[in-house]
Motif scaffolding. Structure first.
Motif, PDB file in Angstrom:
ATOM      1  N   GLN A  34      22.852 -14.669  37.038  1.00 60.95           N
ATOM      2  CA  GLN A  34      20.849 -14.983  36.806  1.00 60.95           C
ATOM      3  C   GLN A  34      19.904 -13.862  37.427  1.00 60.95           C
ATOM      4  N   ARG A  35      20.016 -13.703  38.849  1.00 59.82           N
ATOM      5  CA  ARG A  35      19.063 -12.607  39.410  1.00 59.82           C
ATOM      6  C   ARG A  35      18.636 -11.291  38.394  1.00 59.82           C
ATOM      7  N   ARG A  36      20.156 -10.703  37.877  1.00 57.44           N
ATOM      8  CA  ARG A  36      19.854  -9.020  37.345  1.00 57.44           C
ATOM      9  C   ARG A  36      19.720  -9.233  36.007  1.00 57.44           C
ATOM     10  N   HIS A  37      20.071 -10.284  35.232  1.00 58.26           N
ATOM     11  CA  HIS A  37      18.662 -10.299  34.115  1.00 58.26           C
ATOM     12  C   HIS A  37      19.548  -9.652  32.814  1.00 58.26           C
ATOM     13  N   PRO A  38      21.055  -9.763  33.147  1.00 54.74           N
ATOM     14  CA  PRO A  38      21.767  -8.729  32.062  1.00 54.74           C
ATOM     15  C   PRO A  38      20.724  -9.305  29.918  1.00 54.74           C
ATOM     16  N   ASP A  39      21.450  -8.686  29.468  1.00 53.93           N
ATOM     17  CA  ASP A  39      21.336  -8.785  28.028  1.00 53.93           C
ATOM     18  C   ASP A  39      22.271 -10.051  27.513  1.00 53.93           C
ATOM     19  N   TYR A  40      23.269 -10.430  27.483  1.00 54.43           N
ATOM     20  CA  TYR A  40      24.207 -11.494  27.622  1.00 54.43           C
ATOM     21  C   TYR A  40      24.587 -11.474  28.909  1.00 54.43           C
ATOM     22  N   CYS A  41      25.600 -12.932  28.437  1.00 56.47           N
ATOM     23  CA  CYS A  41      26.468 -13.313  29.918  1.00 56.47           C
ATOM     24  C   CYS A  41      27.392 -14.234  28.562  1.00 56.47           C
ATOM     25  N   GLY A  42      28.623 -13.220  29.621  1.00 48.66           N
ATOM     26  CA  GLY A  42      29.560 -14.120  28.804  1.00 48.66           C
ATOM     27  C   GLY A  42      30.025 -15.464  29.506  1.00 48.66           C
ATOM     28  N   PHE A  43      31.359 -16.437  28.615  1.00 46.11           N
ATOM     29  CA  PHE A  43      31.510 -17.511  28.930  1.00 46.11           C
ATOM     30  C   PHE A  43      32.533 -17.496  28.851  1.00 46.11           C
ATOM     31  N   ILE A  44      34.358 -17.338  29.646  1.00 48.41           N
ATOM     32  CA  ILE A  44      35.137 -17.126  29.032  1.00 48.41           C
ATOM     33  C   ILE A  44      35.284 -19.157  29.033  1.00 48.41           C
ATOM     34  N   ILE A  45      36.140 -19.229  28.302  1.00 53.27           N
ATOM     35  CA  ILE A  45      36.055 -20.560  27.333  1.00 53.27           C
ATOM     36  C   ILE A  45      37.351 -21.247  26.662  1.00 53.27           C
ATOM     37  N   GLU A  46      37.812 -22.838  27.310  1.00 51.45           N
ATOM     38  CA  GLU A  46      39.051 -22.924  27.242  1.00 51.45           C
ATOM     39  C   GLU A  46      40.494 -21.968  27.381  1.00 51.45           C
ATOM     40  N   PHE A  47      39.764 -20.665  28.133  1.00 50.45           N
ATOM     41  CA  PHE A  47      41.426 -20.211  28.479  1.00 50.45           C
ATOM     42  C   PHE A  47      42.117 -20.098  29.884  1.00 50.45           C
ATOM     43  N   SER A  48      43.091 -21.224  30.101  1.00 51.47           N
ATOM     44  CA  SER A  48      43.806 -21.478  30.266  1.00 51.47           C
ATOM     45  C   SER A  48      44.712 -20.633  31.635  1.00 51.47           C
ATOM     46  N   LYS A  49      44.578 -19.221  30.945  1.00 50.55           N
ATOM     47  CA  LYS A  49      45.079 -18.090  32.355  1.00 50.55           C
ATOM     48  C   LYS A  49      44.146 -17.708  32.943  1.00 50.55           C
ATOM     49  N   SER A  50      43.340 -18.277  32.690  1.00 50.19           N
ATOM     50  CA  SER A  50      41.595 -17.579  33.607  1.00 50.19           C
ATOM     51  C   SER A  50      41.379 -18.184  34.341  1.00 50.19           C
ATOM     52  N   PHE A  51      40.616 -18.054  36.098  1.00 49.92           N
ATOM     53  CA  PHE A  51      40.215 -18.856  36.227  1.00 49.92           C
ATOM     54  C   PHE A  51      38.823 -18.845  36.346  1.00 49.92           C
ATOM     55  N   ARG A  52      38.750 -18.271  35.960  1.00 50.23           N
ATOM     56  CA  ARG A  52      36.986 -18.169  35.015  1.00 50.23           C
ATOM     57  C   ARG A  52      36.567 -19.205  34.216  1.00 50.23           C
ATOM     58  N   SER A  53      37.493 -19.963  33.520  1.00 47.26           N
ATOM     59  CA  SER A  53      37.774 -20.643  32.385  1.00 47.26           C
ATOM     60  C   SER A  53      36.420 -21.397  32.271  1.00 47.26           C
ATOM     61  N   VAL A  54      35.948 -21.928  31.520  1.00 46.32           N
ATOM     62  CA  VAL A  54      35.423 -23.084  31.780  1.00 46.32           C
ATOM     63  C   VAL A  54      35.759 -23.816  30.407  1.00 46.32           C
ATOM     64  N   THR A  55      35.055 -25.123  30.625  1.00 42.26           N
ATOM     65  CA  THR A  55      35.096 -26.513  29.173  1.00 42.26           C
ATOM     66  C   THR A  55      33.813 -25.899  28.427  1.00 42.26           C
ATOM     67  N   ALA A  56      34.022 -26.817  27.059  1.00 45.76           N
ATOM     68  CA  ALA A  56      32.778 -27.041  26.240  1.00 45.76           C
ATOM     69  C   ALA A  56      31.630 -27.246  27.512  1.00 45.76           C
ATOM     70  N   GLU A  57      32.092 -28.826  27.662  1.00 46.24           N
ATOM     71  CA  GLU A  57      31.408 -29.317  27.888  1.00 46.24           C
ATOM     72  C   GLU A  57      30.171 -28.283  29.523  1.00 46.24           C
TER      73      GLU A  57
END
Length: 183
Positions: A34-57
């Protein structure tokens, strides 16, 4: 029996601590983003092999907190068409980044179901890998080393003059940024 309960209790305590640690790391990464204001922010969505994965909700919640100047991008690995189009078409995501075995048919169908940009990631080992990427029907291609999160680059000299928009990924940092731009 009491000893077994104690052992299980300790195991649960460790799992709770690990969850809290990941949660704190994720919150810290979120604050930095949030502080760095990149052009894009990627969200790994519903990929169980990644600890960074988040649900659609969860991604729907997070995007509401994202600065309007930052474009939310869903990062998907072999996700269902319904999941990807649902998040694109409900306004949650500005683009979809595909990192699995999604073929040209999948990409073309996705483009018919949503007007949002599609980015297809390609693992680059040879010049032929780049030639294949350039032919993709995706709006953008992403050229990467391919092992995901290793901090390693591929041989950038393999990249010819490309007449379409693309992203360069994998192992780019302060020490090699200038080289990445110049090559």
């Amino acid at each position: 029996m009491e000893h077994l309960w104690q052992k299980n209790k300790n195991h649960r305590d460790i799992e709770d601590e690990n969850r809290k640690s990941h949660k704190n790391k994720n919150q810290n990464m979120w604050s930095q983003t949030q502080r760095r204001h990149p052009d894009y922010c990627g969200f790994i969505i519903e990929f169980s092999k990644s600890f960074r994965s988040v649900t659609a909700e969860k991604v729907r919640e997070l995007v509401k907190e994202l600065s309007p100047e930052i474009q939310p991008v869903g990062v998907f690995v072999n996700a269902s068409m319904e999941l990807v189009t649902g998040l694109l078409n409900d306004g949650t995501l500005a683009a979809a980044q595909l990192h699995g075995q999604e073929d040209e048919t999948y990409i073309r169908e996705l483009k018919q179901l949503s007007d949002k940009p599609i980015i297809k990631a390609f693992s680059v080992k040879t010049a032929e890998d780049i030639e294949k990427a350039v032919q993709s029907p995706a709006d953008y291609i992403l050229l990467d080393q391919g092992s995901g999160g290793t901090g390693k680059t591929f041989d950038w000299s393999l990249i010819p003059e490309i007449e379409r928009p693309f992203f360069l990924a994998g192992g780019i940092g302060a020490l090699n940024m200038k080289q990445a731009i110049c090559e």
